[in-house]
Design a protein around this motif. Sequence first.
Motif, PDB file in Angstrom:
ATOM      1  N   SER A   1       0.920  -1.151  -0.098  1.00 28.77           N
ATOM      2  CA  SER A   1      -0.005  -0.043   0.027  1.00 28.77           C
ATOM      3  C   SER A   1       0.776   1.311   0.175  1.00 28.77           C
ATOM      4  CB  SER A   1      -0.899  -0.035   1.164  1.00 28.77           C
ATOM      5  OG  SER A   1      -1.814  -1.208   1.306  1.00 28.77           O
ATOM      6  N   VAL A   2       0.250   2.468  -0.710  1.00 28.16           N
ATOM      7  CA  VAL A   2       0.944   3.592  -0.720  1.00 28.16           C
ATOM      8  C   VAL A   2      -0.015   4.776  -0.627  1.00 28.16           C
ATOM      9  CG1 VAL A   2       1.328   3.603  -3.019  1.00 28.16           C
ATOM     10  CG2 VAL A   2       2.897   5.017  -1.542  1.00 28.16           C
ATOM     11  N   ARG A   3       0.228   5.593  -0.005  1.00 27.26           N
ATOM     12  CA  ARG A   3      -0.675   6.958   0.112  1.00 27.26           C
ATOM     13  C   ARG A   3       0.027   8.131  -0.467  1.00 27.26           C
ATOM     14  NH1 ARG A   3      -5.612   8.128   2.191  1.00 27.26           N
ATOM     15  NH2 ARG A   3      -5.848  10.439   3.115  1.00 27.26           N
ATOM     16  N   VAL A   4      -0.630   8.666  -1.470  1.00 33.68           N
ATOM     17  CA  VAL A   4       0.112   9.366  -2.369  1.00 33.68           C
ATOM     18  C   VAL A   4      -1.109  10.705  -2.605  1.00 33.68           C
ATOM     19  CG1 VAL A   4       1.685   8.087  -3.228  1.00 33.68           C
ATOM     20  CG2 VAL A   4      -0.376   8.219  -4.367  1.00 33.68           C
ATOM     21  N   PRO A   5      -0.583  12.021  -3.129  1.00 32.11           N
ATOM     22  CA  PRO A   5      -1.378  12.806  -3.733  1.00 32.11           C
ATOM     23  C   PRO A   5      -1.705  12.907  -5.317  1.00 32.11           C
ATOM     24  CG  PRO A   5       0.832  13.812  -3.429  1.00 32.11           C
ATOM     25  CD  PRO A   5       0.828  12.348  -3.109  1.00 32.11           C
ATOM     26  N   VAL A   6      -2.731  13.483  -5.622  1.00 34.77           N
ATOM     27  CA  VAL A   6      -2.720  13.619  -7.016  1.00 34.77           C
ATOM     28  C   VAL A   6      -2.026  14.949  -7.375  1.00 34.77           C
ATOM     29  CG1 VAL A   6      -4.269  14.490  -8.804  1.00 34.77           C
ATOM     30  CG2 VAL A   6      -5.188  13.004  -7.211  1.00 34.77           C
ATOM     31  N   VAL A   7      -1.036  14.632  -8.324  1.00 35.18           N
ATOM     32  CA  VAL A   7      -0.043  15.572  -8.641  1.00 35.18           C
ATOM     33  C   VAL A   7      -0.209  15.956 -10.341  1.00 35.18           C
ATOM     34  CG1 VAL A   7       1.728  14.826  -6.884  1.00 35.18           C
ATOM     35  CG2 VAL A   7       1.840  14.090  -9.358  1.00 35.18           C
ATOM     36  N   ASP A   8      -0.857  15.363 -10.939  1.00 31.35           N
ATOM     37  CA  ASP A   8      -0.733  15.799 -12.487  1.00 31.35           C
ATOM     38  C   ASP A   8      -2.232  15.414 -13.128  1.00 31.35           C
ATOM     39  OD1 ASP A   8       0.189  16.727 -14.906  1.00 31.35           O
ATOM     40  OD2 ASP A   8       1.555  15.003 -15.106  1.00 31.35           O
ATOM     41  N   ARG A   9      -2.493  15.552 -14.567  1.00 30.13           N
ATOM     42  CA  ARG A   9      -3.674  15.033 -15.129  1.00 30.13           C
ATOM     43  C   ARG A   9      -3.269  13.966 -16.044  1.00 30.13           C
ATOM     44  NH1 ARG A   9      -6.841  16.581 -11.585  1.00 30.13           N
ATOM     45  NH2 ARG A   9      -7.265  18.562 -10.928  1.00 30.13           N
ATOM     46  N   GLY A  10      -4.396  13.341 -16.407  1.00 27.00           N
ATOM     47  CA  GLY A  10      -4.314  12.057 -17.174  1.00 27.00           C
ATOM     48  C   GLY A  10      -5.014  10.758 -16.424  1.00 27.00           C
TER      49      GLY A  10
ATOM     50  N   VAL B   1      -5.767   7.832 -21.983  1.00 26.47           N
ATOM     51  CA  VAL B   1      -6.131   6.497 -22.689  1.00 26.47           C
ATOM     52  C   VAL B   1      -7.360   5.736 -22.577  1.00 26.47           C
ATOM     53  CG1 VAL B   1      -5.331   4.147 -23.088  1.00 26.47           C
ATOM     54  CG2 VAL B   1      -3.850   5.924 -22.792  1.00 26.47           C
ATOM     55  N   ALA B   2      -8.314   5.539 -23.395  1.00 27.13           N
ATOM     56  CA  ALA B   2      -9.810   5.151 -22.754  1.00 27.13           C
ATOM     57  C   ALA B   2      -9.573   4.122 -21.937  1.00 27.13           C
ATOM     58  CB  ALA B   2     -10.317   4.796 -24.108  1.00 27.13           C
ATOM     59  N   GLY B   3     -10.379   4.165 -20.862  1.00 25.27           N
ATOM     60  CA  GLY B   3     -10.684   3.077 -19.656  1.00 25.27           C
ATOM     61  C   GLY B   3      -9.706   3.085 -18.633  1.00 25.27           C
ATOM     62  N   ARG B   4      -8.629   4.150 -18.791  1.00 29.84           N
ATOM     63  CA  ARG B   4      -7.765   4.009 -17.334  1.00 29.84           C
ATOM     64  C   ARG B   4      -8.185   5.121 -16.660  1.00 29.84           C
ATOM     65  NH1 ARG B   4      -2.024   2.828 -20.541  1.00 29.84           N
ATOM     66  NH2 ARG B   4      -2.650   1.093 -21.665  1.00 29.84           N
ATOM     67  N   GLU B   5      -7.968   5.049 -15.216  1.00 31.19           N
ATOM     68  CA  GLU B   5      -8.389   6.096 -14.532  1.00 31.19           C
ATOM     69  C   GLU B   5      -7.302   6.805 -13.787  1.00 31.19           C
ATOM     70  OE1 GLU B   5     -11.658   5.540 -11.555  1.00 31.19           O
ATOM     71  OE2 GLU B   5     -11.948   3.457 -12.233  1.00 31.19           O
ATOM     72  N   PHE B   6      -6.087   6.102 -13.586  1.00 29.77           N
ATOM     73  CA  PHE B   6      -4.892   6.449 -12.780  1.00 29.77           C
ATOM     74  C   PHE B   6      -3.519   6.347 -13.705  1.00 29.77           C
ATOM     75  CE2 PHE B   6      -7.982   5.729  -9.416  1.00 29.77           C
ATOM     76  CZ  PHE B   6      -7.735   7.174  -8.701  1.00 29.77           C
ATOM     77  N   ASP B   7      -2.940   7.267 -13.769  1.00 31.59           N
ATOM     78  CA  ASP B   7      -1.464   7.208 -14.081  1.00 31.59           C
ATOM     79  C   ASP B   7      -0.340   7.286 -12.898  1.00 31.59           C
ATOM     80  OD1 ASP B   7      -0.650   6.338 -16.758  1.00 31.59           O
ATOM     81  OD2 ASP B   7      -0.679   8.458 -17.580  1.00 31.59           O
ATOM     82  N   LEU B   8       0.321   6.316 -12.557  1.00 30.68           N
ATOM     83  CA  LEU B   8       0.996   6.314 -11.317  1.00 30.68           C
ATOM     84  C   LEU B   8       2.664   6.945 -11.824  1.00 30.68           C
ATOM     85  CD1 LEU B   8      -1.032   4.293 -10.964  1.00 30.68           C
ATOM     86  CD2 LEU B   8       0.669   2.886  -9.545  1.00 30.68           C
ATOM     87  N   THR B   9       3.139   7.565 -11.016  1.00 30.58           N
ATOM     88  CA  THR B   9       4.495   8.105 -11.239  1.00 30.58           C
ATOM     89  C   THR B   9       5.598   6.776 -11.126  1.00 30.58           C
ATOM     90  OG1 THR B   9       4.697   8.420  -8.988  1.00 30.58           O
ATOM     91  CG2 THR B   9       4.193  10.276 -10.578  1.00 30.58           C
ATOM     92  N   ALA B  10       6.374   6.991 -11.625  1.00 29.70           N
ATOM     93  CA  ALA B  10       7.536   5.949 -11.688  1.00 29.70           C
ATOM     94  C   ALA B  10       7.976   5.432 -10.154  1.00 29.70           C
ATOM     95  CB  ALA B  10       9.023   6.445 -12.008  1.00 29.70           C
ATOM     96  N   ALA B  11       7.747   6.535  -9.320  1.00 26.57           N
ATOM     97  CA  ALA B  11       8.315   6.202  -7.830  1.00 26.57           C
ATOM     98  C   ALA B  11       7.229   5.498  -7.040  1.00 26.57           C
ATOM     99  CB  ALA B  11       8.664   7.570  -7.106  1.00 26.57           C
TER     100      ALA B  11
END
Length: 217
Positions: free
Chosen positions: A178-187, A190-200
């Motif tokens: 588990s990890v608790r992180v903030p929203v930092v960007d938009r995106g 791609v259709a059907g995807r809700e989140f883009d995770l940063t590399a970290a």
Amino acid sequence: MAVGALGFATLAAGTSAVALAQNNQDVITVKKARTHVLAGRAVRVQGVLRPPRRGDVVALQARRRGRWTTLDRDGTDAAGRYRLRYRTRRPGSWKLRVRVAGAQAATAGRAGRARRGGPRRSLGRLNVYRHANASWYGPGFFGHHLACGGNLTPGTLGVAHKTLPCGTKITLRYRGRSVRVPVVDRGPYVAGREFDLTAATKQRLGFAGHGYVLTTR
């Protein structure tokens, strides 16, 4: 605290709790706690009040909208044991605790009297999840400006989301991590995807790169 994938966490009583019990002061211990659950599933907490006695009311409480809300109550048995259960309804993440709420009423079904300053124990956070389709981004974008401010780096923890307000904290879970992180960007766009995770964030979760994760939002 050892936690399985959406399973029970076992919490050991610390030295201070043992010392208090030896001094005959009330101590509330937690033996098992299921605090990572899918929406619609039940949170379960088991423990013991020491010194043991029958009839004290132990409450399971979540911090919502600036105040503690009682989710469930149980009266201790002669050995001081209690069991608490609450069926969740929607995704979210809240601080969670158990506390001694008061002496049990003599008449069944009546609420126990409140006890101010009764013993309590933090359980960290209650995380209630749903499934969400996610991907990740990083290489090729490092140094680029983030929609919520700052620049993307290999160490940036956060996610991109189309509509959640910048800075919104979410808890993600993947294969027991588990990890608790903030929203930092938009995106993502791609259709059907809700989140883009940063590399970290991807690395912290051990995320495969594309697929379903559990999210509290």
